[in-house]
Write a protein that holds these residues in place. Structure first.
Motif, PDB file in Angstrom:
ATOM      1  N   ASN A  85      38.538  34.950  44.956  1.00  0.00           N
ATOM      2  CA  ASN A  85      37.925  34.009  44.024  1.00  0.00           C
ATOM      3  C   ASN A  85      37.147  34.652  42.888  1.00  0.00           C
ATOM      4  OD1 ASN A  85      38.895  31.858  45.584  1.00  0.00           O
ATOM      5  ND2 ASN A  85      37.163  32.040  46.975  1.00  0.00           N
ATOM      6  N   SER A  86      37.004  35.966  42.901  1.00  0.00           N
ATOM      7  CA  SER A  86      36.329  36.681  41.820  1.00  0.00           C
ATOM      8  C   SER A  86      36.959  38.056  41.700  1.00  0.00           C
ATOM      9  CB  SER A  86      34.828  36.821  42.098  1.00  0.00           C
ATOM     10  OG  SER A  86      34.609  37.709  43.197  1.00  0.00           O
ATOM     11  N   ALA A  87      36.758  38.683  40.563  1.00  0.00           N
ATOM     12  CA  ALA A  87      37.261  40.043  40.391  1.00  0.00           C
ATOM     13  C   ALA A  87      36.583  40.997  41.371  1.00  0.00           C
ATOM     14  CB  ALA A  87      37.040  40.499  38.950  1.00  0.00           C
ATOM     15  N   VAL A  88      35.296  40.772  41.624  1.00  0.00           N
ATOM     16  CA  VAL A  88      34.562  41.647  42.554  1.00  0.00           C
ATOM     17  C   VAL A  88      35.186  41.606  43.940  1.00  0.00           C
ATOM     18  CG1 VAL A  88      32.353  41.970  43.726  1.00  0.00           C
ATOM     19  CG2 VAL A  88      32.396  41.506  41.271  1.00  0.00           C
ATOM     20  N   ARG A  89      35.453  40.400  44.443  1.00  0.00           N
ATOM     21  CA  ARG A  89      36.054  40.270  45.769  1.00  0.00           C
ATOM     22  C   ARG A  89      37.483  40.809  45.782  1.00  0.00           C
ATOM     23  NH1 ARG A  89      33.694  36.571  49.480  1.00  0.00           N
ATOM     24  NH2 ARG A  89      35.774  36.056  50.258  1.00  0.00           N
ATOM     25  N   GLN A 109      46.765  33.540  40.959  1.00  0.00           N
ATOM     26  CA  GLN A 109      45.659  32.677  40.552  1.00  0.00           C
ATOM     27  C   GLN A 109      44.670  32.531  41.704  1.00  0.00           C
ATOM     28  OE1 GLN A 109      48.959  31.929  40.125  1.00  0.00           O
ATOM     29  NE2 GLN A 109      49.281  30.573  38.363  1.00  0.00           N
ATOM     30  N   PRO A 110      43.375  32.634  41.441  1.00  0.00           N
ATOM     31  CA  PRO A 110      42.374  32.497  42.501  1.00  0.00           C
ATOM     32  C   PRO A 110      42.492  31.138  43.194  1.00  0.00           C
ATOM     33  CG  PRO A 110      41.374  33.309  40.480  1.00  0.00           C
ATOM     34  CD  PRO A 110      42.758  32.878  40.130  1.00  0.00           C
ATOM     35  N   ASN A 115      35.026  27.014  35.934  1.00  0.00           N
ATOM     36  CA  ASN A 115      34.958  27.421  34.530  1.00  0.00           C
ATOM     37  C   ASN A 115      36.206  28.207  34.154  1.00  0.00           C
ATOM     38  OD1 ASN A 115      33.887  27.806  31.928  1.00  0.00           O
ATOM     39  ND2 ASN A 115      32.862  29.703  32.514  1.00  0.00           N
ATOM     40  N   GLY A 116      37.359  27.654  34.525  1.00  0.00           N
ATOM     41  CA  GLY A 116      38.612  28.388  34.381  1.00  0.00           C
ATOM     42  C   GLY A 116      39.223  28.290  33.011  1.00  0.00           C
ATOM     43  N   PHE A 124      39.170  37.789  33.975  1.00  0.00           N
ATOM     44  CA  PHE A 124      39.312  37.994  35.412  1.00  0.00           C
ATOM     45  C   PHE A 124      40.423  38.993  35.711  1.00  0.00           C
ATOM     46  CE2 PHE A 124      41.838  36.595  39.124  1.00  0.00           C
ATOM     47  CZ  PHE A 124      40.926  36.789  40.155  1.00  0.00           C
ATOM     48  N   TYR A 125      41.615  38.744  35.193  1.00  0.00           N
ATOM     49  CA  TYR A 125      42.750  39.628  35.464  1.00  0.00           C
ATOM     50  C   TYR A 125      42.567  40.998  34.820  1.00  0.00           C
ATOM     51  CZ  TYR A 125      45.253  35.509  37.183  1.00  0.00           C
ATOM     52  OH  TYR A 125      45.636  34.396  37.879  1.00  0.00           O
ATOM     53  N   ARG A 126      41.991  41.010  33.640  1.00  0.00           N
ATOM     54  CA  ARG A 126      41.800  42.282  32.942  1.00  0.00           C
ATOM     55  C   ARG A 126      40.834  43.188  33.709  1.00  0.00           C
ATOM     56  NH1 ARG A 126      40.571  41.419  26.904  1.00  0.00           N
ATOM     57  NH2 ARG A 126      42.830  41.639  26.635  1.00  0.00           N
ATOM     58  N   GLU A 127      39.752  42.608  34.234  1.00  0.00           N
ATOM     59  CA  GLU A 127      38.797  43.415  35.010  1.00  0.00           C
ATOM     60  C   GLU A 127      39.482  44.028  36.230  1.00  0.00           C
ATOM     61  OE1 GLU A 127      34.493  43.028  37.339  1.00  0.00           O
ATOM     62  OE2 GLU A 127      35.230  41.362  36.104  1.00  0.00           O
TER      63      GLU A 127
END
Length: 321
Positions: A85-89, A109-110, A115-116, A124-127
């Protein structure tokens, strides 16, 4: 990782074998790997949608990835789904699957994404692409996902050099065009069709191969479809696609895909690959679906599907009925 190493004709988004108590069945994983090798599959995508990845425990995902990677050795490429659900996870998941033996991290896709906006999806994908220790594959689920990235932002995302592979299950002509345009700019990008009911049009458009949820049982037919397209046998490719669609509908429970996961695993039980049809999604198994599976595996259907299930494409050259 070079394109030659990952761009083989057929990949399998393999199901995960489970015991009756719904833990990963290690002996069945070994049989799964050997069957894919026999059928000429290039790589496995583990813990995807067909692999029940979003529903498996971390311990079972680890068992599936570690066991598959060890059993495959260098004979199959190993990709693992890492969506979160996040780039960090997601990046934390990538660190895990890399340690377990995966070579490619696949992100879709998460599952929950607030706030999509298009800009936030791109960020998100770039990170993930820029910080992943593994090469990244993009799994485009199209309208089945929580958000669909506009083609303009999709094109920008695909310029990231660490994006090496696309599994296109979007069923979107606009996304297909965006992927093909990105591949013109980055010839090393591997495009794999994920819509197993429509392989021909994607191959004719120039996709490198197929990444199929049914690859564990339809790889022979998939190889033959690719060969027909690449030799210009359009009519033969269409007949083979129709044959593969008919086989899949017999396994999945008809046009409503009523028995999907349970039917798929029941087939693999009857083929001697899985020990149980246990799954975390609790699809039904109708008597008609079970009968059609048994007839295909035994050859009682008289349609020759047994050869399609068990014989590599090189040994299965017959004209589709």
């Amino acid at each position: 990782m070079t394109k030659k190493r990952i761009a083989g004709m057929v990949w399998s988004a393999t199901p995960t074998p489970l015991t009756q108590d719904r833990r990963v069945d290690v002996p069945s994983v070994h049989r799964l790997v050997e069957h894919h090798v026999k059928m000429g599959v290039t790589g496995l995508m583990l813990a995807g949608t067909c692999g029940e990845g979003p529903w498996l425990s971390d311990r079972d995902r680890e068992t599936m990835v570690r066991t598959s990677a060890a059993a495959a050795g260098r004979r199959l490429r190993i990709a693992a789904q890492v969506t979160d659900n996040s780039a960090v996870r997601t990046l934390a998941n990538i660190e895990q699957v890399a340690a377990w033996g995966a070579e490619i991290a696949v992100v879709a896709q998460p599952y929950f994404f607030l706030n999509g906006t298009a800009d936030r999806q791109l960020a998100f994908y770039r990170e993930i692409a820029r910080h992943s220790p593994l090469p990244v594959g993009f799994y485009d689920r199209g309208e089945a996902g929580s958000y669909v990235m506009p083609e303009t932002h999709l094109a920008e995302f695909l310029t990231e050099p660490n994006i090496v592979m696309v599994k296109d299950s979007s069923q979107s002509p606009a996304h297909r065009d965006a992927f093909l345009a990105a591949r013109k700019l980055r010839p090393a990008l591997v495009l794999l069709d994920g819509d197993e009911f429509d392989c021909v049009s994607y191959l004719q458009a120039g996709y490198d191969g197929l990444l199929l949820g049914g690859g564990i049982f339809n790889a022979s037919l998939a190889h033959r479809i690719i060969r027909a397209v690449r030799t210009g046998d359009t009519a033969g490719a269409a007949r083979l696609q129709a044959r593969m669609n008919d086989l899949m509908l017999r396994v999945y429970g008809g046009s409503g895909i009523e028995c999907w996961m349970t039917g798929l695993k029941e087939l693999l039980v009857q083929m001697g690959i899985f020990s149980t049809n246990a799954n975390l999604l609790d699809y039904p198994l109708t008597a008609e679906c079970r009968r059609q599976i048994a007839d295909a595996v035994s050859g009682a259907d008289g349609l020759g599907y047994r050869a399609d299930l068990f014989e590599p494409a090189s040994a299965n050259q017959g004209t589709p009925r």
